[in-house]
Design a protein around this motif. Structure first.
Motif, PDB file in Angstrom:
ATOM      1  N   VAL A  34       0.764  -1.067  -0.116  1.00  0.00           N
ATOM      2  CA  VAL A  34       0.085  -0.006   0.177  1.00  0.00           C
ATOM      3  C   VAL A  34       0.937   1.323  -0.117  1.00  0.00           C
ATOM      4  N   LYS A  35       0.397   2.083  -0.777  1.00  0.00           N
ATOM      5  CA  LYS A  35       1.504   3.750  -0.895  1.00  0.00           C
ATOM      6  C   LYS A  35       1.500   4.387   0.219  1.00  0.00           C
ATOM      7  N   ASN A  36       2.673   4.636   0.869  1.00  0.00           N
ATOM      8  CA  ASN A  36       2.677   5.112   2.148  1.00  0.00           C
ATOM      9  C   ASN A  36       2.739   6.790   1.785  1.00  0.00           C
ATOM     10  N   LYS A  37       2.590   7.670   2.524  1.00  0.00           N
ATOM     11  CA  LYS A  37       2.624   9.101   2.364  1.00  0.00           C
ATOM     12  C   LYS A  37       4.020   9.493   2.355  1.00  0.00           C
ATOM     13  N   ASP A  38       4.353  10.516   1.757  1.00  0.00           N
ATOM     14  CA  ASP A  38       5.661  10.993   1.736  1.00  0.00           C
ATOM     15  C   ASP A  38       5.996  11.510   3.210  1.00  0.00           C
ATOM     16  N   ALA A  39       7.073  11.292   3.780  1.00  0.00           N
ATOM     17  CA  ALA A  39       7.507  11.695   5.016  1.00  0.00           C
ATOM     18  C   ALA A  39       7.603  13.173   5.455  1.00  0.00           C
ATOM     19  N   TYR A  88       3.503   6.068  30.980  1.00  0.00           N
ATOM     20  CA  TYR A  88       4.156   6.233  29.572  1.00  0.00           C
ATOM     21  C   TYR A  88       2.886   5.845  28.834  1.00  0.00           C
ATOM     22  N   VAL A  89       2.539   6.238  27.411  1.00  0.00           N
ATOM     23  CA  VAL A  89       1.527   5.784  26.546  1.00  0.00           C
ATOM     24  C   VAL A  89       2.603   5.476  25.406  1.00  0.00           C
ATOM     25  N   ILE A  90       2.208   4.196  24.744  1.00  0.00           N
ATOM     26  CA  ILE A  90       2.911   4.019  23.483  1.00  0.00           C
ATOM     27  C   ILE A  90       1.720   4.287  22.345  1.00  0.00           C
ATOM     28  N   ILE A  91       2.135   4.932  21.362  1.00  0.00           N
ATOM     29  CA  ILE A  91       1.316   5.617  20.231  1.00  0.00           C
ATOM     30  C   ILE A  91       1.476   4.869  18.968  1.00  0.00           C
ATOM     31  N   CYS A  92       0.490   4.542  18.419  1.00  0.00           N
ATOM     32  CA  CYS A  92       0.516   3.620  17.228  1.00  0.00           C
ATOM     33  C   CYS A  92      -0.303   4.292  16.077  1.00  0.00           C
ATOM     34  N   HIS A  93       0.389   4.745  15.139  1.00  0.00           N
ATOM     35  CA  HIS A  93      -0.091   5.312  13.964  1.00  0.00           C
ATOM     36  C   HIS A  93      -0.719   4.726  12.848  1.00  0.00           C
ATOM     37  N   GLY A  94      -1.516   5.223  11.987  1.00  0.00           N
ATOM     38  CA  GLY A  94      -2.625   4.445  11.080  1.00  0.00           C
ATOM     39  C   GLY A  94      -1.692   4.335   9.716  1.00  0.00           C
ATOM     40  N   VAL A  95      -2.202   3.442   8.903  1.00  0.00           N
ATOM     41  CA  VAL A  95      -1.812   2.893   7.700  1.00  0.00           C
ATOM     42  C   VAL A  95      -1.376   4.109   6.884  1.00  0.00           C
ATOM     43  N   THR A  96      -0.155   3.997   6.117  1.00  0.00           N
ATOM     44  CA  THR A  96       0.403   5.235   5.234  1.00  0.00           C
ATOM     45  C   THR A  96       1.263   6.192   5.795  1.00  0.00           C
ATOM     46  N   GLU A  97       0.671   6.489   7.239  1.00  0.00           N
ATOM     47  CA  GLU A  97       1.326   7.719   7.946  1.00  0.00           C
ATOM     48  C   GLU A  97       2.813   7.174   8.475  1.00  0.00           C
ATOM     49  N   SER A  98       3.207   7.914   9.483  1.00  0.00           N
ATOM     50  CA  SER A  98       4.483   7.666  10.213  1.00  0.00           C
ATOM     51  C   SER A  98       4.198   8.249  11.723  1.00  0.00           C
ATOM     52  N   LYS A  99       5.534   7.949  12.214  1.00  0.00           N
ATOM     53  CA  LYS A  99       5.448   8.513  13.833  1.00  0.00           C
ATOM     54  C   LYS A  99       5.077   9.882  13.831  1.00  0.00           C
TER      55      LYS A  99
END
Length: 319
Positions: A34-39, A88-99
């Motif tokens: 799946v095509k990821n967004k440009d960082a 602490y909280v671990i944060i999980c991004h969505g598909v095609t996104e990044s941290k």
């Protein structure tokens, strides 16, 4: 005549087989890669929207870590520690996104008294991994991040996990496998990946039948070692005993809010549900930032999750 018929039948059969194989291969390719967004564009978007503050990031205490996944590649994570605390909280991004998309939540949890860990999913951002699996392998990567945080923070660790979209589905899949966090926040998760993919195919492509998905599933099993039909948060959410806050925006047409409603109903034990009137997919926070933060605070307070957990001999910074 008979010979001609047999030849014609063989040609038709071979053509159909080749066509089905091509369709299955192409569909599985679209899922795996799946095509990821440009960082750079993600960074620009978050900076312009004032959800990422470069000055704050330069000053905040932080450490970068490469975490080895059980799947055999490195995961890039950043531990952000504005507070002297064990929370602490671990944060999980969505598909095609990044941290980079997770920093808006970092600032929210900072105001709530938490440190944060952001990381890139496999095949996203700086992390390794060749394919996207919509939560199947991602849940094991999250497990590796949890283990790294436990080593980093020590035995007094108190932590939650926040996920958005695929990150929310990954959060629930992890929690259903290993319910080790103190709380979870699931923002616009899909309840079943095969149903979600079929919904996207039917609303964004000319394909209306499930044949392409069934064919793709065969190729996913052969090429990537898993079946998309097993990536189903609805099947494991009943295993989660810790508190879960389910969030969705009613205008979301990408992942339908009915999926979150279903997950909420299936979850046993402590849980909350918030449906926002504004916001497309994964836009609940962006469109309703104050209400979103207030709702998270209320959830944490209601389940006695907001109170500081003091470290012996270590002064605490007030939340």
């Amino acid at each position: 005549m008979k010979k001609r018929f047999l030849v014609a039948t063989a040609i038709v059969s071979s053509t159909l087989t080749a066509s089905f194989a091509a369709l299955g291969f192409a569909t599985s390719n679209r899922l795996m890669y799946v095509k990821n967004k440009d960082a750079a564009l993600v960074l620009e978007r978050e900076t312009n929207a004032k959800r990422y503050d470069e000055t704050w990031y330069a000053k905040v205490k932080k450490s970068e870590q490469w975490i080895e996944s059980a799947n055999g590649y490195p995961i890039k994570a950043i531990f952000l520690e504005p507070h002297t605390t064990n929370r602490y909280v671990i944060i999980c991004h969505g598909v095609t996104e990044s941290k980079m998309n997770s920093f808006k939540y970092v600032r929210m949890f900072e105001r709530l008294g938490f440190n944060s860990v952001v990381y890139d999913h496999r095949r996203h951002g700086e992390s390794g991994g060749k394919t996207t699996s919509f939560g199947h392998y991602e849940k094991l990567d999250l497990q590796a991040v949890v283990k790294a945080l436990k080593v980093h923070a020590g035995p007094s660790l108190f932590f939650g996990i926040h996920g958005e979209s695929m990150g929310a589905a990954t959060t629930l899949l992890y929690a259903g496998m290993e319910d080790s966090a103190d709380f979870y926040i699931s923002d616009c998760a899909y309840s079943d990946s095969s149903e979600q993919i079929l919904h996207v195919m039917r609303t964004t492509t000319p394909i209306r039948t499930s044949l392409a998905l069934r064919l793709a599933n065969v190729f996913l099993k052969l090429r990537d070692g898993y079946s998309i039909t097993t990536v189903s948060p609805r099947e494991v959410v009943k295993n989660i005993m810790k508190p879960v806050l389910f969030i969705h925006s009613l205008p979301d047409e990408f992942v339908l809010p009915e999926m979150t409603k279903e997950l909420f109903e299936l979850k046993q034990g402590p849980k909350e549900l918030k449906l926002f009137e504004q916001g497309e997919h994964a836009q609940s926070f962006n469109k309703n930032p104050d209400e979103y933060e207030g709702m998270v605070r209320e959830f944490l307070t209601a389940h006695d999750l907001l109170a500081p957990k003091p470290l012996v001999g270590v002064p605490q910074i007030p939340s």
